[in-house]
Design a protein around this motif. Structure first.
Motif, PDB file in Angstrom:
ATOM      1  N   ALA A 161       0.883  -1.115  -0.052  1.00  0.00           N
ATOM      2  CA  ALA A 161      -0.190  -0.011   0.070  1.00  0.00           C
ATOM      3  C   ALA A 161       0.790   1.387  -0.001  1.00  0.00           C
ATOM      4  CB  ALA A 161      -0.980  -0.150   1.069  1.00  0.00           C
ATOM      5  N   ALA A 162       2.044   1.232   0.943  1.00  0.00           N
ATOM      6  CA  ALA A 162       3.084   2.457   0.742  1.00  0.00           C
ATOM      7  C   ALA A 162       3.572   2.612  -0.282  1.00  0.00           C
ATOM      8  CB  ALA A 162       3.996   2.331   2.025  1.00  0.00           C
ATOM      9  N   LEU A 163       3.922   1.513  -1.090  1.00  0.00           N
ATOM     10  CA  LEU A 163       4.759   1.671  -2.159  1.00  0.00           C
ATOM     11  C   LEU A 163       3.726   2.277  -3.436  1.00  0.00           C
ATOM     12  CD1 LEU A 163       6.616  -1.593  -2.506  1.00  0.00           C
ATOM     13  CD2 LEU A 163       7.497   0.875  -2.186  1.00  0.00           C
ATOM     14  N   GLY A 164       2.553   1.946  -3.402  1.00  0.00           N
ATOM     15  CA  GLY A 164       1.665   2.399  -4.353  1.00  0.00           C
ATOM     16  C   GLY A 164       1.305   3.826  -3.937  1.00  0.00           C
ATOM     17  N   TRP A 165       0.886   4.167  -2.573  1.00  0.00           N
ATOM     18  CA  TRP A 165       0.271   5.368  -2.629  1.00  0.00           C
ATOM     19  C   TRP A 165       1.534   6.377  -2.798  1.00  0.00           C
ATOM     20  CZ3 TRP A 165       2.493   8.579   1.414  1.00  0.00           C
ATOM     21  CH2 TRP A 165       1.756   9.820   1.730  1.00  0.00           C
ATOM     22  N   ALA A 166       2.665   6.225  -2.238  1.00  0.00           N
ATOM     23  CA  ALA A 166       3.840   7.133  -2.541  1.00  0.00           C
ATOM     24  C   ALA A 166       4.389   7.253  -3.631  1.00  0.00           C
ATOM     25  CB  ALA A 166       4.900   6.754  -1.613  1.00  0.00           C
ATOM     26  N   SER A 167       4.208   6.106  -4.731  1.00  0.00           N
ATOM     27  CA  SER A 167       4.559   6.400  -6.142  1.00  0.00           C
ATOM     28  C   SER A 167       3.915   7.579  -6.668  1.00  0.00           C
ATOM     29  CB  SER A 167       4.269   5.010  -6.672  1.00  0.00           C
ATOM     30  OG  SER A 167       5.236   4.016  -6.265  1.00  0.00           O
ATOM     31  N   GLY A 168       2.400   7.621  -6.136  1.00  0.00           N
ATOM     32  CA  GLY A 168       1.921   8.836  -6.643  1.00  0.00           C
ATOM     33  C   GLY A 168       2.223  10.210  -6.448  1.00  0.00           C
ATOM     34  N   LEU A 169       3.222  10.201  -5.274  1.00  0.00           N
ATOM     35  CA  LEU A 169       3.611  11.354  -4.992  1.00  0.00           C
ATOM     36  C   LEU A 169       5.080  11.720  -5.360  1.00  0.00           C
ATOM     37  CD1 LEU A 169       2.226  11.747  -1.264  1.00  0.00           C
ATOM     38  CD2 LEU A 169       1.298  12.653  -3.258  1.00  0.00           C
ATOM     39  N   ARG A 170       6.008  10.595  -5.035  1.00  0.00           N
ATOM     40  CA  ARG A 170       7.455  10.487  -5.283  1.00  0.00           C
ATOM     41  C   ARG A 170       7.773   9.401  -5.770  1.00  0.00           C
ATOM     42  NH1 ARG A 170       6.423  15.259  -4.146  1.00  0.00           N
ATOM     43  NH2 ARG A 170       7.424  16.953  -2.953  1.00  0.00           N
ATOM     44  N   LEU A 171       7.855   9.066  -7.149  1.00  0.00           N
ATOM     45  CA  LEU A 171       7.794   7.684  -7.297  1.00  0.00           C
ATOM     46  C   LEU A 171       9.423   7.439  -7.511  1.00  0.00           C
ATOM     47  CD1 LEU A 171       7.506   5.161  -9.129  1.00  0.00           C
ATOM     48  CD2 LEU A 171       7.529   6.554 -11.404  1.00  0.00           C
ATOM     49  N   TYR A 172      10.311   8.344  -8.006  1.00  0.00           N
ATOM     50  CA  TYR A 172      11.796   8.101  -7.823  1.00  0.00           C
ATOM     51  C   TYR A 172      12.378   7.886  -6.418  1.00  0.00           C
ATOM     52  CZ  TYR A 172      10.927   9.187 -12.663  1.00  0.00           C
ATOM     53  OH  TYR A 172      10.422   9.466 -13.865  1.00  0.00           O
ATOM     54  N   ALA A 173      11.951   8.624  -5.317  1.00  0.00           N
ATOM     55  CA  ALA A 173      12.188   8.465  -4.148  1.00  0.00           C
ATOM     56  C   ALA A 173      11.978   7.086  -3.592  1.00  0.00           C
ATOM     57  CB  ALA A 173      11.683   9.655  -3.333  1.00  0.00           C
ATOM     58  N   VAL A 174      10.697   6.786  -3.877  1.00  0.00           N
ATOM     59  CA  VAL A 174      10.318   5.607  -3.389  1.00  0.00           C
ATOM     60  C   VAL A 174      10.958   4.321  -4.151  1.00  0.00           C
ATOM     61  CG1 VAL A 174       8.476   3.701  -3.760  1.00  0.00           C
ATOM     62  CG2 VAL A 174       7.829   6.113  -3.309  1.00  0.00           C
ATOM     63  N   VAL A 175      11.377   4.515  -5.406  1.00  0.00           N
ATOM     64  CA  VAL A 175      12.377   3.386  -5.968  1.00  0.00           C
ATOM     65  C   VAL A 175      13.622   3.331  -5.157  1.00  0.00           C
ATOM     66  CG1 VAL A 175      13.367   2.642  -7.979  1.00  0.00           C
ATOM     67  CG2 VAL A 175      11.128   3.295  -8.173  1.00  0.00           C
ATOM     68  N   PHE A 176      14.338   4.676  -5.197  1.00  0.00           N
ATOM     69  CA  PHE A 176      15.575   4.794  -4.535  1.00  0.00           C
ATOM     70  C   PHE A 176      15.614   4.327  -3.040  1.00  0.00           C
ATOM     71  CE2 PHE A 176      18.774   7.681  -2.525  1.00  0.00           C
ATOM     72  CZ  PHE A 176      19.638   6.969  -2.907  1.00  0.00           C
ATOM     73  N   LEU A 177      14.574   4.801  -2.497  1.00  0.00           N
ATOM     74  CA  LEU A 177      14.911   4.522  -0.959  1.00  0.00           C
ATOM     75  C   LEU A 177      14.608   2.906  -0.380  1.00  0.00           C
ATOM     76  CD1 LEU A 177      12.803   7.748   0.573  1.00  0.00           C
ATOM     77  CD2 LEU A 177      15.280   7.278   0.682  1.00  0.00           C
ATOM     78  N   THR A 178      13.433   2.487  -1.334  1.00  0.00           N
ATOM     79  CA  THR A 178      13.263   0.952  -1.318  1.00  0.00           C
ATOM     80  C   THR A 178      14.473   0.186  -1.535  1.00  0.00           C
ATOM     81  OG1 THR A 178      11.001   1.650  -1.788  1.00  0.00           O
ATOM     82  CG2 THR A 178      11.637  -0.949  -1.518  1.00  0.00           C
ATOM     83  N   GLY A 179      14.895   0.465  -2.705  1.00  0.00           N
ATOM     84  CA  GLY A 179      16.346  -0.223  -3.199  1.00  0.00           C
ATOM     85  C   GLY A 179      17.600   0.055  -2.214  1.00  0.00           C
TER      86      GLY A 179
END
Length: 206
Positions: A13-31
């Motif tokens: 849920a967090a990845l989906g929701w946050a991707s609508g705001l800051r997609l690249y930050a989500v990818v970077f921080l998760t990785g």
């Protein structure tokens, strides 16, 4: 850190929701969290730990950070990313379960895509409305709030899942209300601009 089922659902849920705001930050921080060994990422997300993907997403985080602080550039950035954030949010959410559970992966993808769409629409509407103000400070303030909110919610999804779900529920209600209210405001503003332009054109004609 190994994630249980509740944490996995919260992460999706967090990845989906946050991707609508800051997609690249989500990818970077998760990785980055997976690469540093802070979290044992599910098999479907381990590609995010790739050094190449970390470098590319990190560079795009910087670009988005700067673009999001400039009035009207932020709205143009949001417009371009309408076709990117929503499917990416669905794909990231699917990756939480997709490597092992196809059914749960499909559910997560629907959840992630819907949350990404809601967050993206709320962000785009809010920033478009704020851009009608001549001062730049509210724009920058909202952008910085998003910069802080996204990693905070990602952290909560893993470490305090129940609190995350509670805040997410409140956030979705607020975002839906913002979409409705701000869409009406923007439609009214466009209508007034068109009426003023038509009036000016009519007075200019002999």
């Amino acid at each position: 850190m190994h994630l249980d089922t509740t944490q996995l659902m919260a992460l999706a849920a967090a990845l989906g929701w946050a991707s609508g705001l800051r997609l690249y930050a989500v990818v970077f921080l998760t990785g980055l969290a997976g690469w540093l060994g802070w979290v044992q990422l599910p098999a479907g997300l381990q590609v995010l730990q790739s050094p190449v993907l970390l470098a590319v997403s990190g560079a795009l985080v910087l670009v988005e950070f700067l673009a999001d602080k400039i009035p009207w550039v932020d709205s143009a950035w949001d417009t371009v990313h309408t076709a990117i954030r929503i499917p990416a949010g669905a794909a990231l959410a699917y990756g939480v379960f997709g490597g092992d559970e196809a059914t749960w992966g499909a559910v997560a993808a629907l959840l992630g895509g819907s949350l990404a769409a809601t967050a993206h629409a709320a962000k785009a509407a809010t920033r478009a409305a704020v851009n009608t103000s001549p001062e730049p400070f509210s724009n920058i303030g909202l952008s910085l709030l998003g910069d802080a909110f996204v990693p905070s919610m990602l952290w909560l999804s893993v470490h305090q899942s129940l609190w995350f779900f509670a805040l997410l529920a409140v956030g979705v209600v607020v975002m839906v209300a913002a979409i409705v209210l701000l869409s009406r405001f923007l439609r009214g503003l466009v209508g007034r601009v068109r009426a003023a332009a038509a009036g000016a054109s009519g007075t200019a004609v002999p």
